[in-house]
Design a protein around this motif. Structure first.
Motif, PDB file in Angstrom:
ATOM      1  N   GLU A  81       4.042  -7.004  12.668  1.00 11.57           N
ATOM      2  CA  GLU A  81       4.763  -7.635  13.777  1.00 11.57           C
ATOM      3  C   GLU A  81       4.333  -7.112  15.150  1.00 11.57           C
ATOM      4  OE1 GLU A  81       9.281  -8.889  15.040  1.00 11.57           O
ATOM      5  OE2 GLU A  81       8.906  -8.151  13.018  1.00 11.57           O
ATOM      6  N   ALA A  82       4.123  -5.820  15.275  1.00 10.93           N
ATOM      7  CA  ALA A  82       3.751  -5.233  16.573  1.00 10.93           C
ATOM      8  C   ALA A  82       2.373  -5.682  17.049  1.00 10.93           C
ATOM      9  CB  ALA A  82       3.786  -3.706  16.482  1.00 10.93           C
ATOM     10  N   PHE A  83       1.568  -6.262  16.162  1.00 12.11           N
ATOM     11  CA  PHE A  83       0.209  -6.672  16.515  1.00 12.11           C
ATOM     12  C   PHE A  83       0.027  -8.187  16.529  1.00 12.11           C
ATOM     13  CE2 PHE A  83      -0.060  -2.328  15.172  1.00 12.11           C
ATOM     14  CZ  PHE A  83      -0.966  -1.774  16.054  1.00 12.11           C
ATOM     15  N   ARG A  84       1.120  -8.927  16.364  1.00 14.49           N
ATOM     16  CA  ARG A  84       1.031 -10.389  16.380  1.00 14.49           C
ATOM     17  C   ARG A  84       0.810 -10.899  17.801  1.00 14.49           C
ATOM     18  NH1 ARG A  84       5.857 -11.433  11.944  1.00 14.49           N
ATOM     19  NH2 ARG A  84       4.724 -10.394  10.272  1.00 14.49           N
ATOM     20  N   LYS A  85       0.234 -12.075  17.881  1.00 12.82           N
ATOM     21  CA  LYS A  85      -0.068 -12.753  19.152  1.00 12.82           C
ATOM     22  C   LYS A  85      -1.040 -11.945  20.010  1.00 12.82           C
ATOM     23  CE  LYS A  85       4.088 -15.429  19.009  1.00 12.82           C
ATOM     24  NZ  LYS A  85       5.137 -16.128  19.674  1.00 12.82           N
ATOM     25  N   GLN A  86      -1.937 -11.213  19.323  1.00 13.99           N
ATOM     26  CA  GLN A  86      -2.969 -10.436  20.006  1.00 13.99           C
ATOM     27  C   GLN A  86      -4.363 -10.810  19.507  1.00 13.99           C
ATOM     28  OE1 GLN A  86      -2.125  -6.181  20.084  1.00 13.99           O
ATOM     29  NE2 GLN A  86       0.067  -6.583  20.071  1.00 13.99           N
ATOM     30  N   GLY A  87      -4.465 -11.883  18.723  1.00 19.26           N
ATOM     31  CA  GLY A  87      -5.767 -12.332  18.247  1.00 19.26           C
ATOM     32  C   GLY A  87      -6.195 -11.787  16.901  1.00 19.26           C
ATOM     33  N   VAL A  88      -5.343 -11.009  16.252  1.00 21.89           N
ATOM     34  CA  VAL A  88      -5.708 -10.427  14.962  1.00 21.89           C
ATOM     35  C   VAL A  88      -5.869 -11.525  13.907  1.00 21.89           C
ATOM     36  CG1 VAL A  88      -5.026  -8.837  13.111  1.00 21.89           C
ATOM     37  CG2 VAL A  88      -4.615  -8.225  15.506  1.00 21.89           C
ATOM     38  N   ALA A  89      -4.888 -12.396  13.786  1.00 18.72           N
ATOM     39  CA  ALA A  89      -4.978 -13.484  12.802  1.00 18.72           C
ATOM     40  C   ALA A  89      -6.164 -14.387  13.118  1.00 18.72           C
ATOM     41  CB  ALA A  89      -3.681 -14.286  12.761  1.00 18.72           C
ATOM     42  N   ALA A  90      -6.385 -14.671  14.377  1.00 19.86           N
ATOM     43  CA  ALA A  90      -7.520 -15.527  14.769  1.00 19.86           C
ATOM     44  C   ALA A  90      -8.839 -14.894  14.337  1.00 19.86           C
ATOM     45  CB  ALA A  90      -7.501 -15.761  16.275  1.00 19.86           C
ATOM     46  N   ALA A  91      -8.976 -13.585  14.524  1.00 20.46           N
ATOM     47  CA  ALA A  91     -10.207 -12.897  14.122  1.00 20.46           C
ATOM     48  C   ALA A  91     -10.366 -12.923  12.600  1.00 20.46           C
ATOM     49  CB  ALA A  91     -10.196 -11.462  14.642  1.00 20.46           C
ATOM     50  N   LEU A  92      -9.273 -12.715  11.877  1.00 16.34           N
ATOM     51  CA  LEU A  92      -9.321 -12.765  10.416  1.00 16.34           C
ATOM     52  C   LEU A  92      -9.718 -14.156   9.930  1.00 16.34           C
ATOM     53  CD1 LEU A  92      -6.142 -10.639   9.655  1.00 16.34           C
ATOM     54  CD2 LEU A  92      -8.490 -10.016   9.039  1.00 16.34           C
ATOM     55  N   ILE A  93      -9.106 -15.190  10.504  1.00 18.98           N
ATOM     56  CA  ILE A  93      -9.418 -16.566  10.106  1.00 18.98           C
ATOM     57  C   ILE A  93     -10.858 -16.917  10.479  1.00 18.98           C
ATOM     58  CG2 ILE A  93      -8.810 -19.010  10.427  1.00 18.98           C
ATOM     59  CD1 ILE A  93      -6.750 -17.313   8.794  1.00 18.98           C
ATOM     60  N   ALA A  94     -11.345 -16.425  11.600  1.00 16.02           N
ATOM     61  CA  ALA A  94     -12.739 -16.672  11.991  1.00 16.02           C
ATOM     62  C   ALA A  94     -13.698 -16.097  10.948  1.00 16.02           C
ATOM     63  CB  ALA A  94     -13.010 -16.081  13.375  1.00 16.02           C
TER      64      ALA A  94
END
Length: 146
Positions: A81-94
């Motif tokens: 939760e503390a790292f959401r909306k910082q591009g982590v999921a986007a980088a993983l999906i990329a």
């Protein structure tokens, strides 16, 4: 980002946050049976703390809303939760997208619980389009008579 034997403890811990019905030991055992038809990555913060993961697989069965086979399927994605909306999921999906393309597939599919609005929003923000909604049913059958 990395995945594999070296980060099994981190990966298992993150998996248990997304899928809490399995134990850490069960998660770790399952991760050790991955094949080349599966991809998994763990994201780390600048401080070296595991903060998210993604898993995908190639599915040859019918995948709702898709037109090709096989399809790369996003089995799970989780970010602390503390790292959401910082591009982590986007980088993983990329990274998963690159893996899928290297496997020759042209579609990346996913699903989310109908009530998980945060996941719906994340998918939309990452370029996924909703294709359909499904409600599953079951009926318990009586035991056979002896």
């Amino acid at each position: 980002m990395k995945a594999g034997i070296a980060c099994l403890d981190d990966w298992s811990r993150l998996r248990s946050l997304l899928w809490p019905t399995s134990s850490l030991a069960e998660h770790k055992a399952e991760l050790q049976t991955c094949s080349d038809r599966q991809a998994g990555l763990v994201a780390y913060s600048a401080e070296g703390v595991a903060v998210g993961f993604v898993e995908a697989s190639l599915r040859h069965d019918y995948v709702n809303g898709c037109q090709t086979s096989p399809v790369a399927f996003l089995e799970g994605v989780y970010v602390e939760e503390a790292f959401r909306k910082q591009g982590v999921a986007a980088a993983l999906i990329a990274e998963v997208t690159q893996w899928a393309a290297s496997k020759g597939v042209t579609e990346l599919a996913s699903d989310a619980d109908i009530a998980n609005i945060a996941s719906h929003c994340m998918h939309a923000a990452l370029g996924f389009e909703e294709t359909e909604r499904v409600v599953y049913f079951r009926k318990i059958l009586p035991a056979p008579k002896s």
